[in-house]
Write a protein that holds these residues in place. Sequence first.
Motif, short mmCIF file in Angstrom:
data_model
loop_
_atom_site.label_atom_id
_atom_site.label_comp_id
_atom_site.label_asym_id
_atom_site.label_seq_id
_atom_site.Cartn_x
_atom_site.Cartn_y
_atom_site.Cartn_z
N ALA A 43 -15.75 5.59 -0.86
CA ALA A 43 -14.59 4.71 -1.04
C ALA A 43 -13.75 5.20 -2.21
CB ALA A 43 -15.07 3.29 -1.31
N LEU A 44 -12.43 5.12 -2.06
CA LEU A 44 -11.50 5.48 -3.12
C LEU A 44 -10.75 4.23 -3.58
CD1 LEU A 44 -9.62 8.74 -2.06
CD2 LEU A 44 -11.23 8.45 -3.94
N ASP A 45 -10.60 4.10 -4.87
CA ASP A 45 -9.74 3.07 -5.44
C ASP A 45 -8.50 3.80 -5.90
OD1 ASP A 45 -8.57 0.93 -6.69
OD2 ASP A 45 -10.05 0.80 -8.31
N VAL A 46 -7.40 3.67 -5.14
CA VAL A 46 -6.17 4.36 -5.48
C VAL A 46 -5.40 3.49 -6.46
CG1 VAL A 46 -4.04 5.37 -4.59
CG2 VAL A 46 -6.14 5.45 -3.21
N ARG A 47 -5.11 4.07 -7.62
CA ARG A 47 -4.43 3.32 -8.68
C ARG A 47 -3.18 4.04 -9.14
NH1 ARG A 47 -9.52 1.95 -12.64
NH2 ARG A 47 -10.73 0.81 -11.11
N ALA A 48 -2.19 3.23 -9.53
CA ALA A 48 -0.98 3.79 -10.13
C ALA A 48 -0.94 3.31 -11.58
CB ALA A 48 0.25 3.37 -9.34
N ASN A 49 -0.22 2.25 -11.83
CA ASN A 49 -0.13 1.75 -13.21
C ASN A 49 -1.00 0.53 -13.47
OD1 ASN A 49 1.73 3.72 -14.10
ND2 ASN A 49 3.34 2.65 -12.99
N GLY A 50 -1.72 0.06 -12.47
CA GLY A 50 -2.67 -1.03 -12.64
C GLY A 50 -2.07 -2.41 -12.69
N SER A 51 -0.80 -2.57 -12.32
CA SER A 51 -0.18 -3.88 -12.41
C SER A 51 -0.77 -4.90 -11.45
CB SER A 51 1.33 -3.77 -12.19
OG SER A 51 1.60 -3.30 -10.88
N LYS A 52 -1.43 -4.45 -10.39
CA LYS A 52 -2.02 -5.36 -9.40
C LYS A 52 -3.55 -5.31 -9.43
CE LYS A 52 2.06 -6.23 -7.54
NZ LYS A 52 2.98 -5.82 -8.54
N ALA A 53 -4.11 -4.74 -10.48
CA ALA A 53 -5.56 -4.53 -10.56
C ALA A 53 -6.37 -5.82 -10.46
CB ALA A 53 -5.92 -3.78 -11.83
N GLY A 54 -5.83 -6.93 -10.91
CA GLY A 54 -6.55 -8.18 -10.89
C GLY A 54 -6.44 -8.96 -9.59
N LEU A 55 -5.67 -8.46 -8.66
CA LEU A 55 -5.46 -9.16 -7.39
C LEU A 55 -6.48 -8.72 -6.35
CD1 LEU A 55 -1.58 -8.90 -7.16
CD2 LEU A 55 -2.93 -10.80 -8.01
N GLY A 56 -6.72 -9.59 -5.39
CA GLY A 56 -7.62 -9.25 -4.29
C GLY A 56 -9.07 -9.54 -4.63
N ARG A 57 -9.94 -9.03 -3.77
CA ARG A 57 -11.36 -9.27 -3.97
C ARG A 57 -12.02 -8.04 -4.56
NH1 ARG A 57 -13.64 -6.89 0.85
NH2 ARG A 57 -12.00 -6.75 2.41
N ALA A 58 -13.16 -8.27 -5.17
CA ALA A 58 -13.90 -7.16 -5.77
C ALA A 58 -14.44 -6.24 -4.68
CB ALA A 58 -15.06 -7.71 -6.60
N THR A 59 -14.44 -4.95 -4.96
CA THR A 59 -14.94 -3.98 -4.01
C THR A 59 -15.91 -3.03 -4.70
OG1 THR A 59 -13.12 -2.46 -4.45
CG2 THR A 59 -12.83 -4.01 -2.63
N ASP A 60 -16.70 -2.37 -3.91
CA ASP A 60 -17.63 -1.37 -4.42
C ASP A 60 -16.98 0.00 -4.22
OD1 ASP A 60 -19.88 -0.12 -5.41
OD2 ASP A 60 -20.90 -0.12 -3.48
N ILE A 61 -16.39 0.53 -5.29
CA ILE A 61 -15.67 1.80 -5.16
C ILE A 61 -16.58 2.97 -5.48
CG2 ILE A 61 -13.43 0.81 -5.71
CD1 ILE A 61 -13.78 2.11 -8.53
#
Length: 71
Positions: A43-61
Amino acid sequence: MSTTDNCHSPNSPDFDDMTDILKAENEQQVLDAVKSAASDKIALDVRANGSKAGLGRATDIGHVLDVSGLG
């Protein structure tokens, strides 16, 4: 592709052994990282600037792909 401390490229032998943070510097590096992760079923966690990092559900990356330097 640059990596943060203690991180490795998707093609290195120990890429699967740890959570890596890969910093893509161009579109080809993004494509290579996604293909490698897909073929290894990581699994990949694709990130840019992290502005939406707190949204959604937790995942196992498996690994983080930082695309903040693109565009």
